[in-house]
Write an enzyme that holds these catalytic residues in place. Sequence first.
Site, PDB file in Angstrom:
ATOM      1  N   HIS A  24      -0.790  -6.042  -0.658  1.00 27.03           N
ATOM      2  CA  HIS A  24       0.325  -5.770   0.260  1.00 27.03           C
ATOM      3  C   HIS A  24      -0.143  -5.587   1.705  1.00 27.03           C
ATOM      4  O   HIS A  24       0.665  -5.676   2.627  1.00 27.03           O
ATOM      5  CB  HIS A  24       1.160  -4.569  -0.213  1.00 27.03           C
ATOM      6  CG  HIS A  24       0.505  -3.226  -0.027  1.00 27.03           C
ATOM      7  ND1 HIS A  24      -0.085  -2.533  -1.061  1.00 27.03           N
ATOM      8  CD2 HIS A  24       0.357  -2.437   1.068  1.00 27.03           C
ATOM      9  CE1 HIS A  24      -0.551  -1.378  -0.615  1.00 27.03           C
ATOM     10  NE2 HIS A  24      -0.297  -1.298   0.679  1.00 27.03           N
ATOM     11  N   ASP A  61      -1.926  -5.920  -7.169  1.00 20.53           N
ATOM     12  CA  ASP A  61      -1.990  -5.522  -5.765  1.00 20.53           C
ATOM     13  C   ASP A  61      -3.431  -5.517  -5.249  1.00 20.53           C
ATOM     14  O   ASP A  61      -3.857  -4.578  -4.565  1.00 20.53           O
ATOM     15  CB  ASP A  61      -1.347  -4.152  -5.563  1.00 20.53           C
ATOM     16  CG  ASP A  61      -0.967  -3.894  -4.101  1.00 20.53           C
ATOM     17  OD1 ASP A  61      -1.033  -4.862  -3.308  1.00 20.53           O
ATOM     18  OD2 ASP A  61      -0.613  -2.753  -3.771  1.00 20.53           O
ATOM     19  N   SER A 139      -4.199   2.235   2.698  1.00 18.76           N
ATOM     20  CA  SER A 139      -4.155   1.250   1.610  1.00 18.76           C
ATOM     21  C   SER A 139      -5.374   0.336   1.649  1.00 18.76           C
ATOM     22  O   SER A 139      -5.723  -0.211   2.691  1.00 18.76           O
ATOM     23  CB  SER A 139      -2.884   0.401   1.716  1.00 18.76           C
ATOM     24  OG  SER A 139      -1.739   1.161   1.442  1.00 18.76           O
TER      25      SER A 139
END
Length: 308
Positions: A24, A61, A139
């Site tokens: 992402h 992911d 992230s």
Amino acid sequence: MEFPAGTGSGIVWDKKGHIVTNFHVIENAQSAAVTLTSTKGGKTERVQYKAAVAGYDPDKDIAVLRIEADAKDLRPVALGESMRVRVGQTALAIGNPFGLDHTLTTGVVSGLGREIRSPNGRRIDNVIQTDAAINPGNSGGVLLDTSGQLIGMNTAIKSPTGASAGIGFAIPVDTLKRIVEVIIRDGRVLRPRIGVTLLNSAQARVLGIDKGVLVLDVPRESPAAQAGMKGTRRSVAGYIELGDIIVSLDDKPINDEGDLFQVLEDLQPGQTVKISVLRAEGTGIPSTAVQTKRLDLSIKLASNEQIA
């Protein structure tokens, strides 16, 4: 204060220039760059490298970038083992929250075996929960133990505000090892698909479907269509004719879409599987007035490259 758009964190994986991050983080990027820091002669230098996408796995992911950097400038992280992670142990999160690079936060492993959803809605299992502060920009960053070994990749938070509320999630290192190895070797991860659109289980419960997964749509050329699976449709008279309800795959019970994805995780494209469905005989929402029959369908699984 302004925050750089599309920033995230990453993990130096090896001396060949592979950088691991979350899918992402790079999903909508037109280009990517990786900034590394090093200390030479007592001075800290920041060097930015143009990065190419080596491959990615949206279901988990995970994405892998590749930079052309001198091996001596790369310091790969030491890899730990998921089986050694324990609730209560110290956890260290390092990343780039709000564009503030090399930020370190500490906490503990709050839980194991959690479940989160990937950007495309697939289930990611065995996720690590931590209370180490994780914010936007973290992230793709490392979650380390006290010996400096990687135990997970920071991926998501649960928060009503979008900032850290003490509930963060990291993809476990064993999952990273398995997926990253495949991406580096093949440039992609092939996953099996049966080729249908499913109704979310929470919505299905409202319709009275307590177990199984309701099929909404079956594209004409999909493996499911070739096997005779039926989707939900509206009849000429205006009634809703419910589609098949998947209740097992190779005799493994399917209670919701998470169960279906989990069983498919252990299979390969090209394999032939037995999918058991309940098929309504009549129209309307399942009730005592609607009869169903159980059918076994033989389906040859396609890949995520053949079916989105």
